[in-house]
Design a protein around this motif. Structure first.
Motif, PDB file in Angstrom:
ATOM      1  N   UNK A  23     -28.358  47.579 -31.494  1.00 16.76           N
ATOM      2  CA  UNK A  23     -27.490  46.465 -31.114  1.00 16.76           C
ATOM      3  C   UNK A  23     -26.373  46.926 -30.186  1.00 16.76           C
ATOM      4  N   UNK A  24     -25.667  47.960 -30.594  1.00 23.10           N
ATOM      5  CA  UNK A  24     -24.526  48.435 -29.808  1.00 23.10           C
ATOM      6  C   UNK A  24     -24.981  49.043 -28.488  1.00 23.10           C
ATOM      7  N   UNK A  25     -26.092  49.782 -28.514  1.00 22.27           N
ATOM      8  CA  UNK A  25     -26.606  50.398 -27.278  1.00 22.27           C
ATOM      9  C   UNK A  25     -27.037  49.343 -26.270  1.00 22.27           C
ATOM     10  N   UNK A  26     -27.716  48.297 -26.732  1.00 17.18           N
ATOM     11  CA  UNK A  26     -28.135  47.229 -25.822  1.00 17.18           C
ATOM     12  C   UNK A  26     -26.924  46.537 -25.198  1.00 17.18           C
ATOM     13  N   UNK A  27     -25.865  46.350 -25.968  1.00 17.45           N
ATOM     14  CA  UNK A  27     -24.654  45.725 -25.430  1.00 17.45           C
ATOM     15  C   UNK A  27     -24.025  46.601 -24.347  1.00 17.45           C
ATOM     16  N   UNK A  28     -23.995  47.889 -24.581  1.00 17.19           N
ATOM     17  CA  UNK A  28     -23.439  48.806 -23.586  1.00 17.19           C
ATOM     18  C   UNK A  28     -24.284  48.821 -22.319  1.00 17.19           C
ATOM     19  N   UNK A  29     -25.610  48.842 -22.474  1.00 15.30           N
ATOM     20  CA  UNK A  29     -26.501  48.843 -21.304  1.00 15.30           C
ATOM     21  C   UNK A  29     -26.421  47.517 -20.547  1.00 15.30           C
ATOM     22  N   UNK A  30     -26.253  46.413 -21.287  1.00 16.14           N
ATOM     23  CA  UNK A  30     -26.085  45.120 -20.607  1.00 16.14           C
ATOM     24  C   UNK A  30     -24.788  45.094 -19.805  1.00 16.14           C
ATOM     25  N   UNK A  31     -23.747  45.743 -20.305  1.00 13.31           N
ATOM     26  CA  UNK A  31     -22.497  45.839 -19.544  1.00 13.31           C
ATOM     27  C   UNK A  31     -22.740  46.537 -18.210  1.00 13.31           C
ATOM     28  N   UNK A  32     -23.556  47.588 -18.224  1.00 14.72           N
ATOM     29  CA  UNK A  32     -23.864  48.322 -16.992  1.00 14.72           C
ATOM     30  C   UNK A  32     -24.703  47.462 -16.049  1.00 14.72           C
TER      31      UNK A  32
ATOM     32  N   UNK B  14     -16.695  40.055 -15.020  1.00 21.55           N
ATOM     33  CA  UNK B  14     -16.019  39.643 -16.256  1.00 21.55           C
ATOM     34  C   UNK B  14     -16.985  39.718 -17.434  1.00 21.55           C
ATOM     35  N   UNK B  15     -18.223  39.244 -17.218  1.00 25.62           N
ATOM     36  CA  UNK B  15     -19.245  39.334 -18.258  1.00 25.62           C
ATOM     37  C   UNK B  15     -19.494  40.791 -18.644  1.00 25.62           C
ATOM     38  N   UNK B  16     -19.541  41.656 -17.634  1.00 26.94           N
ATOM     39  CA  UNK B  16     -19.749  43.077 -17.883  1.00 26.94           C
ATOM     40  C   UNK B  16     -18.621  43.646 -18.739  1.00 26.94           C
ATOM     41  N   UNK B  17     -17.390  43.305 -18.397  1.00 30.10           N
ATOM     42  CA  UNK B  17     -16.239  43.789 -19.168  1.00 30.10           C
ATOM     43  C   UNK B  17     -16.311  43.288 -20.609  1.00 30.10           C
ATOM     44  N   UNK B  18     -16.747  42.036 -20.793  1.00 28.81           N
ATOM     45  CA  UNK B  18     -16.888  41.500 -22.150  1.00 28.81           C
ATOM     46  C   UNK B  18     -17.860  42.340 -22.969  1.00 28.81           C
ATOM     47  N   UNK B  19     -19.011  42.661 -22.385  1.00 30.29           N
ATOM     48  CA  UNK B  19     -20.007  43.422 -23.142  1.00 30.29           C
ATOM     49  C   UNK B  19     -19.562  44.852 -23.395  1.00 30.29           C
ATOM     50  N   UNK B  20     -18.802  45.423 -22.484  1.00 30.22           N
ATOM     51  CA  UNK B  20     -18.246  46.745 -22.733  1.00 30.22           C
ATOM     52  C   UNK B  20     -17.290  46.693 -23.922  1.00 30.22           C
ATOM     53  N   UNK B  21     -16.404  45.703 -23.928  1.00 29.13           N
ATOM     54  CA  UNK B  21     -15.436  45.566 -25.015  1.00 29.13           C
ATOM     55  C   UNK B  21     -16.118  45.239 -26.345  1.00 29.13           C
TER      56      UNK B  21
END
Length: 447
Positions: free
Chosen positions: A85-94, A189-196
């Motif tokens: 879950x967390x890894x997919x969120x980080x990769x989606x941020x990228x 902005x979406x990317x920053x959201x997923x990073x956070x």
């Protein structure tokens, strides 16, 4: 003075912990889906991509959700659901950051499509992991208690994705005086959201003892079990009838979904309604979602009283007949915002009411051994039923644009297309005829 009961207080805190991660988890589950399948349509339209090309290439973005059941078992093999879950969120941020940086370039189209497809794949994997984690991290009682919370925040993601971000893009288009820069900011902005949110979940999501790779399971075993599940699915009674229903019940909506936003945005002399980006965001993302939810709630209530079999045909009619509002809008091109909002609200309410029968039938057909896996196959067919018509919608619109069936001498592409959608309603009715449904399914047990 009464003493503070530390034990009860700490237990209360422990029980409240799901509130720390469930809302953000299901917003993070919903946002990429709406970004990939909804925002792309309006963004590419505003960036000047033709309707035919836009519909075809964005239609492919459904594919990861279609084939999701084929790789979902392998998420059990490696690492934990929390890790996935967390890894997919980080990769989606990228991936979303890449989209934001690429959009201002002249060669943006092909490379952003690639990035969107990667985002879709990551999002589908996130769905698998997040839903699995939800079941592992909560007791059966808490799962039931929070099911409404997860559904609510998934809908919040819908409002943000289809409403808030679109309105923001419209505002930025005017202030930046550049469509590409405006949408670039939205995706950054979406990317920053997923990073956070990935950082937040790394701290807030607990580590349940049951969340671990399944012991003794190999890729070979998974492939064997998957094949057996696949075989048992296709051996279910009336499977062909069920598959046709899953593929074609939503055919009118699948046709509409790729063309509605271009229609609302297109200038009057091209047959559209010349709405602003902000106006489209408000109509679809706020008012439309409210009407959709109201229709869905009412649909659940009436089925709980009369059963799915009794309400199947009224819901099929509700899903299809309100599509005529787009025929009205295309033929008369009203400029009154209230009229447009009212028409779309009626259509969305009808869709929400009619969609209830569809989702409940998937549950009905999945009953029995391997229910979870069979339900995944059903949702794959559902996604395929949205993907293929959506890919063809732009070509159909372009073909019908050459025909002046109404002898108006003006642009008739959208008029012809939406009447074609109404013709597709016949297919919806046809796949309902042979369905076999238990008369009591869906009713409350005490009735």
């Amino acid at each position: 003075m009464r003493r503070l009961n530390i034990k009860n207080y700490s237990g209360s805190l422990r029980n409240s912990r799901p509130w720390a991660w469930i809302p953000t988890l299901y917003i993070a589950e919903g946002l990429p889906y709406f970004a990939v399948n909804v925002l792309t349509v309006l963004m590419y339209t505003n960036l000047g991509i033709g309707v035919k090309e836009m519909a075809f290439y964005t239609g492919w973005l459904y594919l990861p959700w279609v084939i999701k059941p084929f790789w979902s078992p392998f998420v059990d093999l490696f690492k934990t659901k929390r890790w996935w879950t967390i890894t997919m969120e980080l990769l989606m941020a990228i991936a979303l950051a890449c989209i934001g940086f690429i959009l201002p370039a002249s060669w943006f189209f092909s490379w952003t499509i690639v990035c969107f497809w990667i985002t879709a794949f990551l999002s589908a994997t996130h769905d698998i992991a997040a839903d699995g984690y939800y079941m592992l991290a909560l007791s059966s009682h808490d799962q039931a208690a929070f099911v409404g919370v997860r559904s609510t925040f998934y809908r919040v993601a819908s409002v943000i994705g289809q409403g808030g971000l679109v309105i923001l893009a419209g505002y930025l288009e005017k202030s930046c005086e550049s469509v590409s820069r405006a949408w670039s900011v939205v995706f950054l902005i979406l990317s920053a959201f997923f990073l956070l949110v990935s950082i937040w979940h790394a701290f807030s999501m607990p580590r349940p003892a049951s969340d671990h790779p399944v012991a003794g399971v190999t890729a070979r075993n998974i492939i064997h079990d998957f094949c057996m599940t696949f075989v048992t699915f296709f051996r279910k009674p009336h499977v062909l009838t069920a598959i046709l229903f899953m593929l074609f019940y939503r055919l009118p909506e699948a046709m509409c979904i790729k063309l509605v936003q271009p229609f609302l945005k297109a200038p009057l002399d091209q047959g559209g309604l010349a709405m602003s980006t902000e106006g489209i965001g408000f109509v679809n993302g706020t008012l439309g979602v409210i009407a959709l939810l109201a229709g869905g709630i009412l649909g659940g209530l009436v089925i709980s009283r009369g059963g799915l079999k009794k309400w199947l045909w009224p819901m099929a009619l509700s899903l299809t007949l309100p599509c005529v509002v787009y025929c009205f809008l295309a033929m008369w091109q009203p400029q009154n915002f209230i009229v447009i909002c009212s028409a779309i609200a009626v259509e969305q309410f009808g869709y929400g009411f009619g969609f209830t029968a569809f989702m409940l039938y998937l549950i009905y057909f999945s009953q029995g051994p391997s229910q979870t896996s069979h339900y995944a196959f059903c949702t794959a067919f559902m996604a395929l039923g949205m993907m293929l018509p959506g890919m063809a919608a732009g070509w159909i619109h372009e073909t019908l644009s050459r025909l002046d069936l109404w002898n108006t001498g003006g642009p008739t592409g959208y008029v012809n297309f939406f009447w074609w959608v109404m013709l597709c309603c016949i297919v919806t009715f046809a796949v309902c005829v042979p369905l076999k449904i238990n008369a009591d399914f869906g009713k409350k047990k005490n009735e």
